[in-house]
Scaffold this motif. Structure first.
Motif, mmCIF file in Angstrom:
data_model
loop_
_atom_site.group_PDB
_atom_site.id
_atom_site.type_symbol
_atom_site.label_atom_id
_atom_site.label_comp_id
_atom_site.label_asym_id
_atom_site.label_seq_id
_atom_site.Cartn_x
_atom_site.Cartn_y
_atom_site.Cartn_z
ATOM 1 N N LEU A 1 0.830 -1.206 0.000
ATOM 2 C CA LEU A 1 0.000 0.000 0.000
ATOM 3 C C LEU A 1 0.863 1.253 0.000
ATOM 4 N N GLU A 2 1.893 1.265 0.817
ATOM 5 C CA GLU A 2 2.787 2.430 0.880
ATOM 6 C C GLU A 2 3.549 2.611 -0.420
ATOM 7 N N LEU A 3 3.929 1.515 -1.057
ATOM 8 C CA LEU A 3 4.628 1.595 -2.344
ATOM 9 C C LEU A 3 3.734 2.225 -3.401
ATOM 10 N N THR B 1 -5.492 -5.361 3.912
ATOM 11 C CA THR B 1 -5.560 -5.287 5.376
ATOM 12 C C THR B 1 -5.176 -3.903 5.876
ATOM 13 N N GLN B 2 -4.070 -3.380 5.367
ATOM 14 C CA GLN B 2 -3.635 -2.045 5.791
ATOM 15 C C GLN B 2 -4.607 -0.976 5.311
ATOM 16 N N ALA B 3 -5.063 -1.104 4.072
ATOM 17 C CA ALA B 3 -5.980 -0.100 3.507
ATOM 18 C C ALA B 3 -7.300 -0.074 4.260
ATOM 19 N N GLU B 4 -7.806 -1.233 4.616
ATOM 20 C CA GLU B 4 -9.076 -1.284 5.352
ATOM 21 C C GLU B 4 -8.958 -0.640 6.726
ATOM 22 N N GLY B 5 -7.776 -0.763 7.356
ATOM 23 C CA GLY B 5 -7.567 -0.126 8.655
ATOM 24 C C GLY B 5 -7.669 1.383 8.572
ATOM 25 N N ILE B 6 -7.063 1.969 7.528
ATOM 26 C CA ILE B 6 -7.125 3.431 7.352
ATOM 27 C C ILE B 6 -8.546 3.849 6.985
ATOM 28 N N ALA B 7 -9.191 3.074 6.087
ATOM 29 C CA ALA B 7 -10.561 3.410 5.674
ATOM 30 C C ALA B 7 -11.519 3.342 6.854
ATOM 31 N N LYS B 8 -11.335 2.347 7.699
ATOM 32 C CA LYS B 8 -12.208 2.202 8.867
ATOM 33 C C LYS B 8 -12.055 3.398 9.802
ATOM 34 N N MET C 1 -15.076 8.538 11.374
ATOM 35 C CA MET C 1 -15.172 9.992 11.535
ATOM 36 C C MET C 1 -16.126 10.591 10.518
ATOM 37 N N GLY C 2 -16.967 9.702 9.934
ATOM 38 C CA GLY C 2 -18.031 10.194 9.064
ATOM 39 C C GLY C 2 -17.651 10.367 7.616
ATOM 40 N N LYS C 3 -16.511 9.820 7.183
ATOM 41 C CA LYS C 3 -16.074 9.975 5.803
ATOM 42 C C LYS C 3 -16.499 8.760 4.977
ATOM 43 N N ASP C 4 -17.116 9.045 3.851
ATOM 44 C CA ASP C 4 -17.584 7.984 2.963
ATOM 45 C C ASP C 4 -16.448 7.613 2.011
ATOM 46 N N VAL C 5 -15.606 6.714 2.431
ATOM 47 C CA VAL C 5 -14.440 6.330 1.642
ATOM 48 C C VAL C 5 -14.247 4.820 1.728
ATOM 49 N N THR C 6 -13.829 4.216 0.634
ATOM 50 C CA THR C 6 -13.576 2.777 0.610
ATOM 51 C C THR C 6 -12.072 2.521 0.550
ATOM 52 N N ALA D 1 -1.325 6.365 3.614
ATOM 53 C CA ALA D 1 -0.396 5.340 4.090
ATOM 54 C C ALA D 1 1.052 5.765 3.838
ATOM 55 N N TYR D 2 1.313 6.348 2.667
ATOM 56 C CA TYR D 2 2.679 6.786 2.356
ATOM 57 C C TYR D 2 3.102 7.946 3.252
#
Length: 834
Positions: free
Chosen positions: A536-538, A683-690, A695-700, A710-711
C-alpha cells in the motif's frame, strides 16, 4: 588548386530554426502558467493534468530540450557545414534527428501531463522515451563525427570542439542516469536507491546544465558572435585552456547540489572544491567572448543582435560566478531549497540560453533567406523588454529567497522558532511571486514580438535549400606531428583521437564519485529499524511521484537547529536504502515531509487531516497555495502492476523475499505470491478506511487517497518506532510511575507524542487551536476535554487507544495549559472561558 563543388543543407537548418521558435513560445507559456499557479492557486483548474506538479516538469523539459535543444541543432547544423566546408554526412540522419527530436518533445509533453514520470530532475521521461532519446542523440553524433571525417579543412575550429564534447558527455550522462527496470509500458524503477540515486542524479542533473545548456551554447558563441561582430575570436590559446579545463572540471561538481544532506563528507567536499575551480574556465570563456568585440563596441549601440550576444555572455558570466558561490557551504546553508536557485537558473536560462538563441536567429534567418532583417527597431524593442522582464523575474526571487531563508532560521529570545508555521514564510513572499509573473509576462511578450519580425523577414526573402558552395579538397598530411605543429594543432586534425580524449576528460570525475558510492558499503550505513514499504505504501509513493509532489516538498532534513526544531531529527543515509528513486527534492514551496509519519513529531498529522488536506488544502490552512486533489477520492487505485512492482523491487534488492519476515510476499518456490501482496495491501488499507469511516467519511479501502495517507504515515515512521521502542525500554510504564495517581508530567509525555503535531509543543496552536489562551471551541472543563480526546472533534480523530489513566493524565496536562499564553500563540478561536 582544384575546387570541389558541394551543397550546404539549409533546409534542415530552417526546420530546426522554426522548431526553436515554436517550442520556445510553448515552453515560455507553460512556464508562465507554472509561475502563475504559485501566485494564484486557482489556476491549477482542479484538473489532474494541469496541477503545478505536472506542469512544472513540462516547462523545464520544453525549455531545456525543446527550445534550447532545437537551438543547439540549428547552430550546429549551420556552423559545422560552413566550418568544415562540406554537407552534413548523411541527409537521412539529419531528418531522423529532426523528426525524432520533435516526436520526443511531443511524447514528453503528453506523458508528463498524464503523470508518467520518473521524478528525476531533467530526466523525468519514462524508459521508452529514454530509448528514443538515445537513438536520436546517437544519430546526431554519428552525423557529426561522419561530417568531421569527410571535412575539407585540416583543423577543427573551437566551436566544433564544444559541439563534440556536448554529444559525448550527454550520451554518457543519459545512459548512466537512465538505467532502470521497466514495470510496465510507462512505469519503471531506477536501479539506484537513496543516496546512490541522489549522487547519480546530480552527476547527471548538474552536467545536463553543463553539457546541454552551456557547452553547445559556447559553440554557438564561438561561431556566431565573431560573425556578427566581424571580428576574430580574441584568443585561440585561451579557448584551448577554457575548453579542456571546463569539460574536465564540470563532471566533478554535481555533489554541491546535496550539501548538508545525507551524503558522505568526502563527496560533498569534492563537489565544493571542483565547483570553486569552475569559476576560472567559465570566466575564461566569458572574457574570450566579450573581448572578441574589441573594436566593435560602437556597433553594439545600434545592433540588436550584438546586444543580445553581449547580455547573453554577461549572463553566462554572472551565472557561472554565482554557481561556485552557491557551492560554498555557508552560502548553500542559506540558499538551498529557496527561490535563490530558481532565480539563479533563470538568469542563465533567460539571459544566456534565451538571448544567445534570439541573437543567433536574428543573425541567421536573414542569411538563410538572402534578405535583411525586417525591423531592427522591433528587434531592439524585443531586447529591452526581454532584459527588463528577466530582471523583474529574477530580482524578486532573490528577495524572496533572502526573506524566506532568514524567516526559517529566526528564533525568538526564548529560543523558539519565530515562524513555526511554514505557511507564514510563504505568505510573506507572495508579492514577490506576483512580481515574478509580471517579469515573466514581459519576457514572453518580447518573444512574441520576435515572431512577426521573423515571419516578415522570411516572406521578404528566398531560401536555397541546397546552397551551392566550393572548396579545395583536404590535403593529405602525415599522421604524426609535422615540423612546427603544436600538440593541440595536431589533435585538432584527428577527429577520432580528439573524441577519445574528450571522452576520457569527461568520464573521470563521474567514475571517481559514483563507483565508491555503489561499491563501498561504509558510505551508506544501514539502520536496522528501517523497513521496506508495504504494498500500500509503495503504491502511495508512486502516486506521490506521479503528481510531482517532489517539486514543492523535500524529504531531506539538514542538521541545522532551525530544521530539526521545525521538522524533526535530521536525515541519515540509511533511511533511504529502499527508495527507488530518491525524493529529496530541491525546492521547498511547502514544508519538508521526511518526518510526516514520525508519531510525536512536529510534522505528524492524523489520517483525517490528510484526508481533508488533499480534498481542500484551504480548509486546513486558509492561505495554502497547494492545489486540491479531488481525483484521489474518485479514483480506484489500479493494482494491475502491483505484483510486477514487487518483483522488480526484489530484483533491486528490497527484502520482499522473506529476509524480512513481516514483508514476505513470495511463495515456497520464491515466486511473488499475488494473494499475499493483495492481502497485505487490503488489510492495511481497510484499517485506514475504517478510521476515516468512523469519523463520518464515505471512503472505501481501494481509493487512491488511502494509499497516499499510508505513504505520508510511512515517512519517518521507522525512525519514530525505533525511538519509541528505545524510550519504552528505558522508562517505566506510566501507570507504574504514577501509582494510579493523575500526573501532569505523564500527560505532557502523551501530549508531546500525540497532540503537539497539531497544537504545538507548548499548546500554542498550529493546525489545531491554541490551547494556552482563555478561549475554547468545545468547552474547558475536564469532562469537556475528556470528551474531545475520546470522541474527537472536527478533524481531530478520537483516541480510543488510551486507557483511563492515560486519558486522565492527558486531561490534567491539557487543562494546565489554559491561560499560559505561550509565545507565538495562534489567534483565539471560540468563546472566552469565564
Amino acid at each position: 588548386m582544384t575546387q570541389e563543388k558541394f551543397y550546404y543543407d539549409n533546409k534542415i537548418v530552417k526546420l530546426f530554426a522554426y522548431a526553436t521558435l515554436f517550442w520556445g513560445i510553448v515552453g515560455m507559456l507553460v512556464g508562465l502558467l507554472a509561475a502563475s499557479q504559485i501566485a494564484f492557486p486557482s489556476l491549477n483548474f482542479g484538473l489532474s493534468f494541469t496541477t503545478f506538479g505536472r506542469v512544472r516538469p513540462v516547462h523545464t523539459n520544453a525549455i531545456i530540450f525543446a527550445f534550447t535543444g532545437n537551438a543547439i541543432f540549428t547552430g550546429a547544423y549551420y556552423s559545422m557545414q560552413r566550418l568544415l566546408k562540406t554537407r552534413m554526412f548523411n541527409d537521412f540522419l539529419s531528418k531522423l534527428n529532426f523528426w525524432g527530436w520533435q516526436s520526443i518533445i511531443l511524447l514528453a509533453a503528453i506523458t508528463l501531463l498524464a503523470g508518467y514520470t520518473t521524478s528525476k530532475e531533467y530526466a523525468e521521461l519514462e524508459w521508452p522515451i529514454d530509448i528514443l532519446i538515445a537513438i536520436v542523440w546517437v544519430s546526431f553524433g554519428w552525423n557529426m563525427i561522419g561530417t568531421l571525417i569527410k571535412r575539407r579543412v585540416q583543423h577543427i575550429y573551437v566551436a566544433i570542439w564544444f559541439f563534440l564534447a556536448s554529444f559525448v558527455a550527454v550520451a554518457v550522462l543519459h545512459i548512466g542516469n537512465s538505467i532502470e527496470i521497466p514495470v510496465s509500458m510507462f512505469k519503471s524503477y531506477t536501479v539506484y536507491a537513496g543516496v546512490q540515486d541522489a549522487v547519480v542524479q546530480w552527476w547527471y542533473g548538474h552536467n545536463a546544465v553543463a553539457f546541454f545548456l552551456t557547452t553547445p551554447f559556447l559553440g554557438i558563441m564561438y561561431y556566431f558572435l565573431p560573425k556578427a561582430a566581424n571580428r576574430p575570436v580574441y584568443s585561440y590559446r585561451l579557448s584551448i585552456v577554457h575548453f579542456w579545463s571546463l569539460i574536465f572540471i564540470y563532471m566533478w561538481a554535481g555533489p554541491h547540489h546535496l550539501l548538508y544532506q545525507a551524503l558522505p563528507d568526502w563527496a560533498q567536499t569534492l563537489g565544493v572544491i571542483f565547483s570553486i575551480m569552475l569559476l576560472a574556465p567559465s570566466w575564461g570563456g566569458m572574457i574570450n567572448g566579450l573581448l572578441t568585440l574589441r573594436g566593435a563596441w560602437d556597433r553594439v549601440r545600434d545592433s540588436a543582435i550584438l546586444k543580445f550576444f553581449v547580455v547573453g555572455v554577461t549572463a553566462y558570466g554572472m551565472s557561472t560566478f554565482e554557481g561556485p558561490m552557491l557551492s560554498l557551504k555557508t552560502v548553500n546553508a542559506l540558499s538551498h531549497f529557496t527561490d535563490w536557485t530558481i532565480a539563479h537558473v533563470h538568469i542563465g536560462g533567460m539571459g544566456w540560453n534565451g538571448f544567445m538563441t534570439f541573437g543567433m536567429l536574428y543573425w541567421l534567418i536573414p542569411r538563410l533567406f538572402n534578405t535583411k532583417l525586417h525591423s531592427e527597431k522591433a528587434a531592439n524593442t524585443h531586447f529591452w523588454i526581454g532584459t527588463f522582464g528577466m530582471l523583474l523575474y529574477s530580482v524578486p526571487l532573490y528577495w524572496a529567497a533572502f526573506t524566506q531563508t532568514l524567516m526559517w532560521k529566526e528564533f525568538t529570545d526564548s529560543g523558539f522558532l519565530a515562524y513555526p508555521d511554514f505557511l507564514d514564510t510563504v505568505t510573506q513572499i507572495m508579492p514577490m511571486y506576483i512580481t515574478r509573473v509580471v517579469g515573466g509576462t514581459l519576457y514572453f511578450a518580447g518573444a512574441i514580438m520576435m515572431i512577426p519580425n521573423i515571419v516578415k523577414t522570411v516572406k521578404s526573402g528566398h531560401i536555397i535549400n541546397n546552397e551551392e558552395a566550393h572548396a579545395a579538397p583536404r590535403e593529405k598530411v602525415a599522421k604524426k606531428r609535422v615540423a612546427g605543429e603544436t600538440p593541440h594543432r595536431w589533435i585538432e586534425r584527428k577527429a577520432v583521437h580528439f573524441t577519445i580524449f574528450v571522452l576520457i576528460a569527461i568520464i573521470i570525475g563521474g567514475l571517481v564519485e559514483i563507483i565508491p558510492m555503489i561499491t563501498v558499503k561504509s558510505n551508506i550505513p544501514t539502520i536496522k529499524a528501517v523497513k521496506p514499504y508495504t504494498p500500500l505504501e509503495l503504491e502511495g509513493r508512486d502516486i506521490y511521484v506521479r503528481e510531482g509532489c517532489y517539486t514543492c516538498h523535500s524529504q531531506s532534513i539538514r542538521p541545522f537547529r532551525s530544521e530539526t526544531e521545525r521538522y524533526g531529527e535530521y536525515s541519515k543515509q540509511g533511511e533511504f536504502v529502499y527508495d527507488h528513486p530518491y525524493q529529496w527534492g530541491s525546492k521547498r514551496t511547502g514544508p519538508d515531509l521526511a518526518r510526516s509519519g514520525y508519531r510525536g513529531g512536529t510534522m505528524f498529522r492524523p489520517a483525517i487531516w490528510h484526508y481533508e488536506h488533499f480534498l481542500n488544502p484551504q480548509k486546513t490552512f486558509e492561505k495554502s497555495i497547494m492545489p486540491a486533489y479531488p481525483w484521489f477520492f474518485d479514483n480506484i487505485l489500479d493494482r494491475s502492476s502491483l505484483k510486477r512492482k514487487i518483483e522488480v523491487m526484489i530484483t533491486l534488492g528490497v527484502p520482499y523475499d522473506g529476509a524480512e519476515p513481516d514483508y514476505n510476499y513470495v511463495d515456497e518456490n520464491g515466486e511473488v505470491d499475488n494473494n499475499k501482496v493483495e492481502n497485505a495491501y487490503k488489510t492495511q488499507a481497510e484499517g485506514i478506511a475504517k478510521e476515516l469511516q468512523g469519523m463520518g467519511k464515505d471512503v472505501t479501502w481501494d481509493k487512491e487517497i488511502i494509499a497516499m495517507i499510508a505513504y505520508m504515515h510511512k515517512l519517518g515512521k521507522d525512525i519514530s518506532l525505533a525511538k519509541i521502542a528505545e524510550k519504552k525500554a528505558n522508562e517505566p510504564k506510566i501507570e507504574e510511575a504514577n501509582n494510579g495517581e493523575v500526573s501532569k508530567e505523564a500527560g505532557a509525555t502523551i501530549f508531546a507524542a500525540n497532540c503537539a503535531a497539531c497544537h504545538g509543543q507548548k499548546g500554542q496552536g498550529g493546525m489545531g487551536p491554541n490551547l494556552g489562551d482563555k478561549f475554547t471551541l468545545h468547552g474547558a472543563s475536564n469532562k469537556d476535554i475528556q470528551n474531545v480526546i475520546t470522541n474527537g472533534a472536527g478533524i481531530m480523530p478520537p483516541y480510543k487507544n488510551f486507557n483511563d489513566a492515560e486519558v486522565a493524565n492527558l486531561v490534567a496536562f491539557t487543562s494546565s495549559l489554559i491561560g499560559t499564553n505561550p509565545e507565538n500563540g495562534k489567534e483565539a478561536e471560540g468563546e472566552e472561558i469565564k
